[in-house]
Design an enzyme around this catalytic site. Structure first.
Site, short mmCIF file in Angstrom:
data_model
loop_
_atom_site.label_atom_id
_atom_site.label_comp_id
_atom_site.label_asym_id
_atom_site.label_seq_id
_atom_site.Cartn_x
_atom_site.Cartn_y
_atom_site.Cartn_z
N PRO A 8 -12.29 -62.89 -3.98
CA PRO A 8 -10.92 -62.54 -4.95
C PRO A 8 -9.95 -61.97 -3.72
CG PRO A 8 -12.47 -60.67 -5.11
CD PRO A 8 -13.28 -61.89 -4.28
N MET A 9 -8.80 -62.54 -3.78
CA MET A 9 -7.62 -62.24 -2.73
C MET A 9 -6.42 -62.38 -3.22
SD MET A 9 -9.13 -64.33 0.88
CE MET A 9 -9.59 -65.61 -0.09
N CYS A 91 -11.43 -52.07 -3.12
CA CYS A 91 -10.13 -52.23 -2.57
C CYS A 91 -9.42 -51.04 -2.19
CB CYS A 91 -9.15 -52.91 -3.66
SG CYS A 91 -7.44 -52.87 -3.16
N GLY A 204 -16.26 -61.07 7.36
CA GLY A 204 -16.19 -61.67 8.51
C GLY A 204 -17.02 -62.76 8.69
C1 LIG Z 1 -4.73 -61.52 1.27
C2 LIG Z 1 -6.29 -60.79 0.74
C3 LIG Z 1 -6.23 -60.12 -0.46
C4 LIG Z 1 -7.26 -59.58 -0.89
N1 LIG Z 1 -7.26 -59.17 -2.16
C5 LIG Z 1 -8.58 -58.65 -2.74
C6 LIG Z 1 -8.66 -58.08 -4.33
O1 LIG Z 1 -7.75 -58.78 -5.14
N2 LIG Z 1 -9.89 -57.81 -4.70
C7 LIG Z 1 -11.02 -57.79 -3.76
O2 LIG Z 1 -11.92 -57.24 -4.14
N3 LIG Z 1 -10.92 -58.00 -2.50
C8 LIG Z 1 -9.52 -58.39 -2.22
N4 LIG Z 1 -9.62 -58.75 -0.63
C9 LIG Z 1 -10.66 -58.55 0.10
C10 LIG Z 1 -11.63 -59.67 0.09
O3 LIG Z 1 -12.20 -60.07 -0.94
C11 LIG Z 1 -12.71 -59.70 1.08
O4 LIG Z 1 -13.86 -58.72 0.62
C12 LIG Z 1 -12.20 -59.38 2.60
O5 LIG Z 1 -11.46 -60.24 3.15
C13 LIG Z 1 -13.62 -59.55 3.46
O6 LIG Z 1 -14.05 -60.77 3.35
P1 LIG Z 1 -13.47 -61.95 4.54
O7 LIG Z 1 -13.79 -61.21 6.06
O8 LIG Z 1 -14.51 -63.24 4.34
O9 LIG Z 1 -12.26 -62.22 4.59
C14 LIG Z 1 -8.32 -59.46 -0.12
C15 LIG Z 1 -8.50 -59.73 1.14
C16 LIG Z 1 -7.17 -60.38 1.62
C17 LIG Z 1 -7.36 -60.93 3.12
#
Ligand SMILES: Cc1cc2nc3c(=O)[nH]c(=O)nc-3n(C[C@H](O)[C@H](O)[C@H](O)COP(=O)(O)O)c2cc1C
Length: 356
Positions: A8-9, A91, A204
């Site tokens: 979720p982002m 979050c 990551g």
């Molecule tokens: C732009 C952005 C928005 C995010 N929004 C959420 C969110 O709404 N809910 C959530 O649980 N995590 C959110 N995250 C965190 C991601 O879900 C994830 O846990 C984090 O980016 C680490 O994973 P990655 O290294 O593969 O990006 C967000 C991350 C980014 C970059």
């Protein structure tokens, strides 16, 4: 548990992104952006909760700290047909912390237990939890274990663990996704010590090779920023997890053309063309012509041109042999591990502070 999911982002994994992602993978679990229970109760529900039938399987990620509000929000969301509900306990943003939910709830496992109990009481769909390995002050593996065990006692069986602590004092949400070190071993250990729980690892993870490696230790892998910055990697997921009904291998050009009817419908329904283009900006990441593609779909868009013609023009700015390249072979690493920054998007994430 579906072995691969796209995180979720906020502002990124909107319905346009998810529809686009479905052109590349049928099987990965997709998440909505986090939607607060209060927003569902008091906001524009069609806008917040609506999704295209092709987005399944899809999890609604929710934020909140009121059992009553979360339960009512699920009741309102149920008719939409979400496949599961996920509670955000990871979050770290101020906006979320002032509402006393998100990662700070890790300090209060009984409170989270009351939330998931209320959520489970109103749905037969799975309720799952996304959390961190800890927060400042509660950084030990044992603290996380106590959190997980408290929720497992409520019948929660699926956990997504972002393998970094969240530092609630003094780090921005963005820094909280890069500065605290990744501690994958603690997530593996959780799976070893709680083999009956379904554990998904996050944080990551940039390539399908890494996904494959993590899957030796845990049930599932969640990919966030890399899936947005370099969406072509999604094309290798279905084959990698050996799912039935794989999408046929296609070229990026074919994927773009599949978006045209959707683009027309979305714009007719009131979306801006830019909102549909944004998730596609990274499609040629790491390939010759990527810059022209991005430039054609961002910045000042030509006025008076139908959006599909803007898309066609951007496509024709990419060399034909690149447009026609088959998408990454099953399971192969994506063309670029660290795609170059595009407007507003960096491999680390976007900078707007309201994002979590
Ligand atoms: C732009 C952005 C928005 C995010 N929004 C959420 C969110 O709404 N809910 C959530 O649980 N995590 C959110 N995250 C965190 C991601 O879900 C994830 O846990 C984090 O980016 C680490 O994973 P990655 O290294 O593969 O990006 C967000 C991350 C980014 C970059």
């Amino acid at each position: 548990m579906i072995p691969v999911s796209i995180a979720p982002m906020m502002d990124w994994t909107d319905r346009h992104y998810r529809y686009f992602a479905r052109r590349l993978t049928r099987k990965a679990l997709l998440y909505t952006e986090m939607i607060t229970a209060a927003a569902i109760l008091f906001g524009d529900r069609d806008r917040l909760l609506g999704f295209h039938p092709e987005e399944h399987p899809i999890s609604l990620q929710m934020g909140g700290d009121s059992p009553e509000q979360l339960a009512r929000a699920i009741e309102l969301a149920e008719p939409r047909g979400y496949d599961e509900y996920n509670l955000n306990v990871g979050c770290p943003s101020d906006r979320v912390r002032t509402g006393n939910f998100g990662a700070c709830l890790m300090a209060d496992p009984p409170r989270v237990a009351s939330l998931v109990r209320a959520m489970q009481a109103v749905t037969d769909r799975p309720v799952t939890v996304k959390h961190r390995i800890g927060i400042d002050g509660l950084e030990r593996y044992e603290d996380m274990l106590r959190f997980v065990d408290t929720l497992a006692a409520e019948g929660i069986t699926r956990f997504t663990v972002h393998a970094r602590i969240a530092i609630l004092q003094g780090l921005s949400p963005r820094d909280n996704r890069t500065i605290p070190p990744l501690r994958y071993e603690e997530v593996y250990r959780l799976k070893r010590e709680r083999p009956d729980l379904e554990i998904e690892i996050n944080g990551g993870i940039k390539t399908l090779e890494e996904v494959r490696e993590h899957r030796r230790h845990v049930d599932a892998v969640m990919i966030g920023r890399a899936a947005y910055a370099n969406p072509s990697m999604l094309a290798g997921i279905d084959g990698m997890i050996g799912a039935e009904g794989d999408l046929p291998g296609r070229t990026r050009e074919e994927v773009v053309r599949e978006m045209i009817p959707y683009l027309r419908d979305a714009v007719a329904a009131g979306s801006s063309p830019r909102a549909v283009f944004n998730p596609m900006l990274g499609l040629f990441a790491g390939r010759p012509g990527a810059r022209y593609w991005k430039r054609g779909l961002s910045g000042r868009l030509p006025e008076g041109l139908p959006p599909e013609e803007i898309l066609e023009a951007a496509l024709s700015s990419v060399p034909a042999e690149i447009r026609g390249e088959p998408l990454p072979a099953v399971g192969s690493p994506p063309a670029a591990n660290s795609p170059p920054a595009v407007r507003g998007i960096t491999p680390e994430g976007v900078l707007r502070s309201r994002r979590t």
